[in-house]
Design an enzyme around this catalytic site. Structure first.
Site, short mmCIF file in Angstrom:
data_model
loop_
_atom_site.label_atom_id
_atom_site.label_comp_id
_atom_site.label_asym_id
_atom_site.label_seq_id
_atom_site.Cartn_x
_atom_site.Cartn_y
_atom_site.Cartn_z
N LYS A 1 0.83 -1.21 0.00
CA LYS A 1 0.00 0.00 0.00
C LYS A 1 0.86 1.26 0.00
O LYS A 1 0.61 2.20 -0.77
CB LYS A 1 -0.90 0.00 1.24
CG LYS A 1 -1.68 1.30 1.44
CD LYS A 1 -2.50 1.27 2.71
CE LYS A 1 -1.72 1.69 3.93
NZ LYS A 1 -1.66 3.16 4.09
N ASN A 2 1.89 1.28 0.84
CA ASN A 2 2.69 2.49 1.00
C ASN A 2 3.64 2.73 -0.16
O ASN A 2 4.33 3.75 -0.20
CB ASN A 2 3.47 2.43 2.31
CG ASN A 2 2.58 2.54 3.52
OD1 ASN A 2 1.48 3.10 3.44
ND2 ASN A 2 3.01 1.99 4.64
N CYS B 1 -5.33 7.55 9.77
CA CYS B 1 -5.37 7.09 11.15
C CYS B 1 -4.94 8.18 12.11
O CYS B 1 -4.04 8.98 11.81
CB CYS B 1 -4.46 5.87 11.32
SG CYS B 1 -4.99 4.40 10.43
N ARG C 1 1.13 14.39 13.08
CA ARG C 1 2.02 14.08 11.96
C ARG C 1 2.02 15.32 11.08
O ARG C 1 1.43 15.34 10.00
CB ARG C 1 1.52 12.84 11.21
CG ARG C 1 1.65 11.58 12.01
CD ARG C 1 1.40 10.36 11.17
NE ARG C 1 -0.01 10.10 10.99
CZ ARG C 1 -0.50 9.10 10.28
NH1 ARG C 1 0.32 8.27 9.67
NH2 ARG C 1 -1.79 8.92 10.15
N ASP D 1 4.95 0.49 11.93
CA ASP D 1 3.69 -0.14 11.52
C ASP D 1 3.61 -1.61 11.93
O ASP D 1 2.51 -2.17 12.03
CB ASP D 1 3.50 -0.02 10.00
CG ASP D 1 2.97 1.34 9.60
OD1 ASP D 1 2.66 2.15 10.49
OD2 ASP D 1 2.86 1.59 8.38
N ARG E 1 -8.35 -0.51 4.73
CA ARG E 1 -7.46 0.48 4.13
C ARG E 1 -6.13 -0.14 3.71
O ARG E 1 -5.47 0.37 2.80
CB ARG E 1 -7.18 1.63 5.11
CG ARG E 1 -8.36 2.54 5.41
CD ARG E 1 -7.95 3.69 6.31
NE ARG E 1 -6.71 4.28 5.86
CZ ARG E 1 -5.60 4.36 6.59
NH1 ARG E 1 -5.57 3.89 7.82
NH2 ARG E 1 -4.51 4.91 6.09
#
Length: 417
Positions: free
Chosen positions: A22-23, A116, A121, A306, A398
């Site tokens: 995903k990232n 999230c 951040r 993560d 997600r």
């Protein structure tokens, strides 16, 4: 909204193919906006975040399609430079589109992104870098507007923290330009390397990705390109935790071994057998996991933040006491109260969690507080006695493609309804 229903205490075994990252997929999709042609992106996971990215691209004038984990983006007719507040709030990675729109149009308007709630951040580091690249930045009533104000032949940017997002936005904003840009203290994550590989395959000149010094030579345009997204190392660690808590034997195929070095080292400390053969990882967990004195999250190549919730869920069943120190986010431990509902003994002191392992967890009704916290709840449920009901699973979706179906293929008793 559907829930996940999990009956625990089943030993997981079998083989699973790792989904795309995903990232990595999300910043590459942002980069497709810069391409003056067609992007074909393979190994894209079917996630709500990815579909949100496609909605953004469509709103800006791209023609997008998604079929069997392949995305096609035709960006020849891009006209938009504004992303609506609703679309920006759908995911944190939406901020990547700021640099991409600037590279394409020279100006952009966005709002603060969603995603999230893991504590502050701030995107200040992104905006400061854009200013150094020659963009004028204005913030007004929640909107951020950037416009090219000056073109510089050479720019050197020193990040005060190796932010993945800021590094990606700098690459995106400067890959099509008349500037030479040097980034010091750049993030070194594999997802940065994948983004650079995509841009270079399209005709860009990004050098040093994967090190703390990246050099970008701006080119006049990016052309049509085909690319494969790297596998998701965090999802790999999820299956590893699932094996640990169920005494399982799981093979994960499609990995890139060097991306998992720190994760594998940590799981071996739990007492599991972790072996790698080419692009396959096998983790066998024949006994109750062992506690670990101290684990610290860190930027790559350290243990990823993560993967922290996934590890803590395994440590909740370990022998003895373990300590996890979170160094990236302030509110990473929001999910811990949900694990406590299952009987986990975890005490949180700011950015430090002390986990006293329990031999038994019990099924309970819990909610997903965020993406990885939700995955941690699923892992705990797999090891708990009785049935667990997991709510708010939109967080999990997600980042995980068909998590219930994949876990069922490994012998888990889990349904979504």
């Amino acid at each position: 909204m559907p829930n996940l229903y999990v009956s625990g205490m089943e030993r997981l075994s079998g083989k699973v193919k790792l989904q795309g990252a995903k990232n990595s997929a999300l910043p590459i999709l942002a980069a497709s906006l810069i391409v003056r042609g067609t992007t074909i992106l393979h190994n894209c996971p079917d996630l709500t975040d990815l579909r949100a990215a496609l909605k953004i691209l469509t709103s800006l004038g791209c023609d997008c399609s998604f079929c069997e984990n392949t995305v096609t983006v035709d960006s020849r007719n891009v006209t938009g430079e504004i992303i609506s507040e609703d679309l920006m709030r759908e995911m944190r990675s939406s901020i990547m589109f700021l640099g991409a729109i600037l590279a394409r149009n020279g100006s952009a308007t966005v709002t603060a992104p969603g995603g999230c709630e893991l504590g502050p951040r701030p995107i200040d580091i992104h905006l400061k870098a854009l200013e150094e690249l020659g963009y004028a930045v204005e913030e007004n009533e929640g909107y951020i507007t950037c416009k090219k104000s000056v073109t510089k032949d050479k720019v050197e940017i020193s990040l005060n923290f190796p932010s993945v997002g800021a590094t990606e936005n700098i690459i995106l904003a400067s890959c099509v330009s008349k500037s030479r840009v040097i980034v010091h203290n750049a993030a070194k994550e594999p997802e940065i390397t994948d983004l650079a590989a995509f841009i270079n395959r399209a005709g860009g000149k990004v050098y040093g990705a994967g090190t703390d010094r990246i050099e970008i030579f701006g080119v006049s345009r990016l052309s049509s390109v085909e690319h494969n997204v790297i596998p998701d190392r965090i999802v790999a660690s999820t299956f590893m935790s699932a094996s640990v808590v169920t005494g399982g034997d799981i093979c994960v195929s499609g990995i890139i071994p060097e991306h998992l070095t720190a994760i594998c080292s940590t799981y071996r400390e739990l007492g599991s057998s972790v072996t790698i053969d080419n692009n396959e990882l096998r983790i066998v967990s024949d006994s109750r996991p062992l506690g670990i004195d101290t684990v610290r999250s860190s930027v790559y190549p350290g243990f990823p933040t993560d993967a922290g919730p996934l590890l803590i869920s395994a440590l909740a069943k370990a022998e003895g006491t373990s300590v996890f120190v979170e160094t990236i986010f302030d509110n990473r431990f929001n999910y811990v109260d949900e694990l406590k509902r299952m009987g986990a003994d975890i005490k949180v002191y700011g950015r430090l969690a002390v986990i006293n392992g329990k031999s038994r967890l019990s099924g309970a009704k819990v909610k997903c507080t965020d993406l990885r916290g939700g995955a941690a709840a699923v892992i705990a449920a797999l090891s708990a006695e009785g049935e667990s009901v997991i709510t708010d699973i939109h967080h999990i979706e997600r980042g995980y493609e068909n998590i219930s179906g994949v876990l069922r293929s490994l012998n888990a008793k889990i349904i979504k309804e």
